[in-house]
Design an enzyme around this catalytic site. Structure first.
Site, PDB file in Angstrom:
ATOM      1  N   GLU A  24      23.831  49.333  35.099  1.00  0.00           N
ATOM      2  CA  GLU A  24      22.377  49.933  35.328  1.00  0.00           C
ATOM      3  C   GLU A  24      22.308  51.127  36.696  1.00  0.00           C
ATOM      4  OE1 GLU A  24      19.417  46.965  35.940  1.00  0.00           O
ATOM      5  OE2 GLU A  24      18.969  47.030  33.945  1.00  0.00           O
ATOM      6  N   GLN A  40       9.447  53.480  39.358  1.00  0.00           N
ATOM      7  CA  GLN A  40       8.739  52.725  38.376  1.00  0.00           C
ATOM      8  C   GLN A  40       7.464  52.187  38.726  1.00  0.00           C
ATOM      9  OE1 GLN A  40      11.007  52.071  35.003  1.00  0.00           O
ATOM     10  NE2 GLN A  40      10.655  54.047  35.749  1.00  0.00           N
ATOM     11  N   SER A  90      13.820  54.297  33.933  1.00  0.00           N
ATOM     12  CA  SER A  90      14.244  55.112  35.437  1.00  0.00           C
ATOM     13  C   SER A  90      15.201  56.289  35.091  1.00  0.00           C
ATOM     14  CB  SER A  90      15.124  54.079  36.134  1.00  0.00           C
ATOM     15  OG  SER A  90      14.501  53.158  37.143  1.00  0.00           O
ATOM     16  N   TRP A 140       2.604  47.301  41.049  1.00  0.00           N
ATOM     17  CA  TRP A 140       3.880  46.987  40.793  1.00  0.00           C
ATOM     18  C   TRP A 140       5.003  48.255  40.897  1.00  0.00           C
ATOM     19  CZ3 TRP A 140       7.705  43.138  40.104  1.00  0.00           C
ATOM     20  CH2 TRP A 140       9.171  43.668  39.555  1.00  0.00           C
ATOM     21  N   MET A 141       5.896  48.114  41.737  1.00  0.00           N
ATOM     22  CA  MET A 141       6.859  48.972  41.666  1.00  0.00           C
ATOM     23  C   MET A 141       8.056  48.202  41.493  1.00  0.00           C
ATOM     24  SD  MET A 141       7.763  50.609  45.439  1.00  0.00           S
ATOM     25  CE  MET A 141       8.948  51.703  44.713  1.00  0.00           C
ATOM     26  N   ASN A 142       9.067  49.046  40.904  1.00  0.00           N
ATOM     27  CA  ASN A 142      10.541  48.973  40.813  1.00  0.00           C
ATOM     28  C   ASN A 142      11.402  49.918  41.235  1.00  0.00           C
ATOM     29  OD1 ASN A 142       9.581  48.737  37.918  1.00  0.00           O
ATOM     30  ND2 ASN A 142      11.855  48.850  37.770  1.00  0.00           N
ATOM     31  N   ASP A 143      12.422  50.258  40.614  1.00  0.00           N
ATOM     32  CA  ASP A 143      13.473  51.182  40.944  1.00  0.00           C
ATOM     33  C   ASP A 143      12.680  52.718  41.476  1.00  0.00           C
ATOM     34  OD1 ASP A 143      14.457  49.463  39.323  1.00  0.00           O
ATOM     35  OD2 ASP A 143      15.315  50.910  37.962  1.00  0.00           O
TER      36      ASP A 143
HETATM   37  C1  FRU Z   1      16.581  48.421  36.780  1.00  0.00           C
HETATM   38  C2  FRU Z   1      15.986  48.746  35.385  1.00  0.00           C
HETATM   39  C3  FRU Z   1      16.302  49.969  34.717  1.00  0.00           C
HETATM   40  C4  FRU Z   1      15.472  50.383  33.884  1.00  0.00           C
HETATM   41  C5  FRU Z   1      14.116  50.141  34.628  1.00  0.00           C
HETATM   42  C6  FRU Z   1      12.820  49.816  33.831  1.00  0.00           C
HETATM   43  O1  FRU Z   1      15.718  47.633  37.572  1.00  0.00           O
HETATM   44  O2  FRU Z   1      16.185  47.618  34.285  1.00  0.00           O
HETATM   45  O3  FRU Z   1      17.715  49.702  34.177  1.00  0.00           O
HETATM   46  O4  FRU Z   1      15.486  51.852  33.537  1.00  0.00           O
HETATM   47  O5  FRU Z   1      14.507  49.098  35.514  1.00  0.00           O
HETATM   48  O6  FRU Z   1      11.721  49.592  34.501  1.00  0.00           O
END
Ligand code: FRU
Length: 446
Positions: free
Chosen positions: A189, A38, A80, A19-22
């Site tokens: 955020e 992330q 993040s 998985w990846m997010n930010d």
């Molecule tokens: C945004 C967020 C950030 C947080 C991160 C956690 O997508 O909620 O605010 O630092 O993801 O993975």
């Protein structure tokens, strides 16, 4: 693990697996762009955040690197944040050929981790002691250099009785002093902040403050206090939320060409072994239009290295019974200029992944009555509508009139051989296709 699979971006970055997010800590250092993100290496859902890492010499071809920050090894919630290169060694941490690289991460204050070997390995600074701790909930530090005051600045999202951004400054990147708070209900955020010239005029530079959902204001910043000059605007018209198609964008620090280049998480994208990818890096600019100064987004020109099979055509009349079909491909780029002023068509545009039976996966439409491109408000410029689209296996990016609008989308394209047609089309009348350029885009994965 192969990158050659359905819906996996061939020129959009995704983690090799997991998985990846930010995007986090984006910067350039000695010939390479560094991207952290992330990351949950253990599954395809958000969990136990790590910082994944990748590098690229050109913002197009990425090499997956080992995980940079890992729970149990590095202190704090590894959420993040961003990274900076301490070229002046203000931290005093330098002990070899490499400049210290600091990354800021965490919740309810920032935790510092640093690398002395060019971002190969990181250690936690000061036993994980938190710096810059605003009242209430806070996260997502963004650190940048402010030349006029010759200090480092940190902006962090916080909820101290309502959304806002807290500003801190530091001379040595390690000790931080609170300076001000910009309270704003819209702001949520993942702040980013950078300066851009208006219409390329170096004497008229403005600061831009953005949040996770791609909203932004432009204004003045003296190194301690941010004063907005404009109303809140939106830089992209995709689904701008944490389940959508455009969220938590960040820009690269230290671009060698001086550009402000942004990449943004696309939450809705997923495949068999990966989840989430990034938008193709876009150069940001400020341009004055009929409704004031706003941000434009344009894919970086390094994209050209993936092009082949160019097709160009000009001055064609498109009608409901005579669409124009210039090419067929799996992943590609098209720039089409339509004469909206002389059009009798109610709607016109591009059909993507069209089949012989008349069906297609997606239409990128300009609606003359609504004055919208793919749902986003866009007035013709000198009577014309220019649509530029990047089509990847599971990603679609639409840019109107030179980046005046962008729409970042996630589309699960059917890449079967009989399903790769591109068509310029018109409904309810005709439209003149002034020009069209098609380029196939090859895979950026080695
Ligand atoms: C945004 C967020 C950030 C947080 C991160 C956690 O997508 O909620 O605010 O630092 O993801 O993975």
């Amino acid at each position: 693990t192969s990158y050659d699979e359905a819906f996996r971006g061939q020129f959009h970055f995704s983690s090799r697996a997991g998985w990846m997010n930010d995007p986090n800590g984006s910067f350039w250092y000695r010939g390479q762009y560094h991207l952290f993100y992330q990351h949950n290496p253990h599954g395809l859902a958000w969990d136990t955040m790590h910082w994944g890492h990748a590098t690229s010499p050109d913002l197009v071809h990425w090499t997956q690197k080992p995980i940079a920050l890992e729970p149990g090894v590095h202190a704090g919630d590894l959420w993040s944040g961003n990274g900076v290169v301490d070229t002046a060694n203000v931290t005093g941490l330098k002990n070899g050929a490499d400049d210290p690289i600091l990354v800021f991460s965490g919740t309810n204050g920032a935790t510092i981790h640093y690398s002395l070997d060019g971002a190969r390995t990181f250690q936690t600074y000061g036993g994980g002691r938190k710096v810059a701790v605003p009242a209430g909930t806070s996260r997502d530090p963004k650190v940048f250099w402010h030349e006029p005051s010759r200090r480092w600045v940190m902006v962090m999202w916080s909820d101290g009785g309502g959304n806002g951004a807290d500003f801190y400054t530091s001379a040595d990147l390690l000790n931080w002093t609170w300076r001000s708070r910009y309270a704003a209900g819209w702001f949520f955020e993942c702040p980013d902040m950078f300066q851009l010239p208006v219409d390329g005029n170096a004497a008229d530079r403005r600061w831009v403050l953005t949040d996770a959902s791609g909203e932004y204001v432009t204004g003045d910043f003296d190194g301690t206090t941010f004063l907005p000059r404009t109303a809140v605007r939106r830089m992209d018209h995709g689904a701008n939320d944490a389940g959508g198609t455009f969220y938590a964008g960040q820009t690269f620090l230290g671009d060698p060409r001086g550009r402000v280049v942004q990449t943004v998480w696309q939450p809705a994208a997923r495949g068999s072994v990966w989840s989430g990818n990034l938008t193709f890096p876009a150069e940001l600019a400020l341009r004055t239009g009929t409704d004031g100064v706003s941000l434009t987004r344009t894919p970086v020109d390094e994209l050209a290295s993936l092009r082949s099979g160019t097709v160009t055509l000009s001055d064609r009349t498109v009608t409901p019974t005579t669409p124009v079909s210039p090419a067929a491909a799996d992943t590609y780029e098209v720039t089409a200029v339509f004469d909206a002023a002389s059009a009798t068509a109610t709607r016109f545009g591009l059909r993507l992944h069209a089949r012989a039976d008349g069906t297609y996966d997606r239409a990128v439409t300009y609606d003359r009555a609504a004055r919208t491109l793919y749902g986003a408000p866009l007035a013709p410029e000198n009577g014309r509508v220019t649509m530029r689209v990047l089509v990847d296996r599971g990603q679609l990016e639409v840019f109107g009139n030179g980046g005046a609008v962008s729409i970042s989308d996630v589309v699960r394209f059917d890449s079967a051989a009989g399903s790769q047609g591109l068509q310029a089309y018109a409904e309810g009348g005709s439209v003149r296709l002034v020009s069209l350029r098609f380029d196939r885009l090859g895979s950026a994965w080695g």
